[in-house]
Every structure is written in structure tokens, then in C-alpha cells.
Scaffold this motif. Sequence first.
Motif, PDB file in Angstrom:
ATOM      1  N   ARG A  75       1.472  -6.513  -2.364  1.00 40.51           N
ATOM      2  CA  ARG A  75       1.484  -5.319  -1.527  1.00 40.51           C
ATOM      3  C   ARG A  75       2.476  -5.431  -0.362  1.00 40.51           C
ATOM      4  N   GLU A  76       3.571  -6.150  -0.605  1.00 40.93           N
ATOM      5  CA  GLU A  76       4.651  -6.215   0.369  1.00 40.93           C
ATOM      6  C   GLU A  76       5.611  -5.047   0.187  1.00 40.93           C
ATOM      7  N   VAL A  77       5.516  -4.367  -0.944  1.00 43.26           N
ATOM      8  CA  VAL A  77       6.105  -3.041  -1.142  1.00 43.26           C
ATOM      9  C   VAL A  77       4.987  -2.150  -1.667  1.00 43.26           C
ATOM     10  N   ASP A  78       5.096  -0.849  -1.398  1.00 42.80           N
ATOM     11  CA  ASP A  78       4.044   0.074  -1.844  1.00 42.80           C
ATOM     12  C   ASP A  78       4.166   0.434  -3.322  1.00 42.80           C
ATOM     13  N   GLU A 103      -4.598  -1.955  -6.898  1.00 40.45           N
ATOM     14  CA  GLU A 103      -5.311  -2.583  -5.790  1.00 40.45           C
ATOM     15  C   GLU A 103      -4.891  -2.016  -4.431  1.00 40.45           C
ATOM     16  N   HIS A 104      -3.863  -1.188  -4.411  1.00 40.22           N
ATOM     17  CA  HIS A 104      -3.362  -0.629  -3.152  1.00 40.22           C
ATOM     18  C   HIS A 104      -4.389   0.369  -2.610  1.00 40.22           C
ATOM     19  N   PRO A 105      -4.822   0.225  -1.359  1.00 40.04           N
ATOM     20  CA  PRO A 105      -5.855   1.130  -0.817  1.00 40.04           C
ATOM     21  C   PRO A 105      -5.423   2.589  -0.743  1.00 40.04           C
ATOM     22  N   ASP A 106      -4.110   2.836  -0.644  1.00 42.84           N
ATOM     23  CA  ASP A 106      -3.602   4.211  -0.579  1.00 42.84           C
ATOM     24  C   ASP A 106      -2.864   4.602  -1.857  1.00 42.84           C
ATOM     25  N   GLY A 107      -3.103   3.848  -2.930  1.00 44.67           N
ATOM     26  CA  GLY A 107      -2.347   4.066  -4.160  1.00 44.67           C
ATOM     27  C   GLY A 107      -2.450   5.472  -4.714  1.00 44.67           C
ATOM     28  N   LYS A 108      -3.674   5.991  -4.813  1.00 44.96           N
ATOM     29  CA  LYS A 108      -3.862   7.328  -5.385  1.00 44.96           C
ATOM     30  C   LYS A 108      -3.224   8.394  -4.507  1.00 44.96           C
TER      31      LYS A 108
END
Length: 252
Positions: free
Chosen positions: A82-85, A214-219
Motif C-alpha cells: 500500500r505504498e501506492v494506491d 486490502e486497501h481501506p479506500d479501495g472500493k
Amino acid sequence: MTKRCMAKRLKIALITFLFIASMSHAQVTKVVGGHNPWPPYIESDGSGLVRDILVAAFGAQGMELEIQIAPFSRMIVLLEKREVDFIAALWWTEKRHKTILFSQPYFHNELAVVSKKNKLLDFRGAKSLKYKTVAAIRGYAYHELFESIEQLSVIDVHSLHACLELVHKGRADFAVADTLAFQHELSMDPELNDLIAHTPTLLSWPLHIGVSREHPDGKEIINRFNQGLMQIKREGLYQKIVAKYFGGHVPQ
């Protein structure tokens, strides 16, 4: 404690909870995408067709975009950490779908087999490539196709130009290249004019952005990109961006 005092404390607690909840769900205002250089889609400084489309789509949603450049295999690692979105240009595969959320497609790639003109392949589809040597970009999704080809030897490198140079120098029988990217490489390096892209094309793949599941803001990132993409297509900006690079070639 009086009922009035209890009610006041409960009201304060509720207001505090709602404030914290609203802060935790604040809209994303900036995103960081990454990819390897892939001219003319992504240049070494991050400019190019992909950046222009993504800037416009996210911009339509009031979001700022930053593009980082690194070898593709490294970008996959940065995505997992998660160092890039998101990965800025990604092909969908069943394997990737398990860990990555994909946007709606924003372009279509036509992938062709490239060989030397004086060493023409009897190309009749993927199976005709068995026992050959292919130069490929490390981490690209077409490696899954290679796994089905009998006795195919793969040489991994970091860029399309490096793939084409290996074919030009006779160190690989062929490479797989997006047809527009291949034409761009020919225009930039006349020494590669001894190469030819075969027809029919090997694959036609839609291009997406991809965010880790796994990104919290992925959606939210995916949804807002999709909305922005629809908006710039509806307003005609998307078509103008593509025409800037490829004239009348506007993918469906």
C-alpha cells in the motif's frame, strides 16, 4: 446524576461518535498510481496517454493524481504494501482478481507476436510458439499464457524496448507487444525496423486500474474513477485525449 444531565452526556457522546465516524469516512482527495515506463501509454516521467486519462477521470471527481514510476514487478510489491494506491495500467486475470479490485476498462490493447522480418514465424496462434524463446516484461499478465505453451523459454526484462532489442539481436525468437506501443518503439529507434508484428493479433485485452482488496479506500477509489471515466466520455474529453495520441483510433 439527574435524567437531564444523563441525556446531555448521551447527546455529547453521540455527537462525538458521529464526528469521528464522519472523519474516518472522509472522501479521498488524492491518489497515487504507479507503473513502469510503457511509451506512449506511460513515459519515463509519468506523462502519456494513461496519465492524461487518469488525471481527467479523477479530476472530474475532484481528486488529485500522482504517478510513480518503477519496474512493473516492483510496482506490484508496492501495491501489496500500500505504498501506492493502484496500478495505473493493468490487465485482468483470474489470479489477479483474487487480490485486486479492477475498474471499468478505459482502453483496449491489441497484443501481437513480434519477430525479425528475415526470420518469419509460421504464426497460427499461441500453440505455434512452442520450443521458441520469448522476451517478456517481468510481471506482465501474458506470462500466464506462456505457461500453456510447450517448451517455451522465457527471458524476463524490464521494458518493451529491451524485449525488442533481444529479438533484434537474435537472442530471442520473438516478443509480445501492444501494437501501438510497438509502432511507437519503431518510430523512436530506426534500428528496430527489421522487426515485424504478426497478424492475427495474439490477444485483445482491456486495460484497467487495479487497487489491492486490502486497501481501506479501495472500493471508493474504483467507484470514483469509474464515475469520472463515464463523465469525461459523456463530455467528449476522453475522445479528445485519445485523439491527441492516436488520431482517429478511439477504442470502444
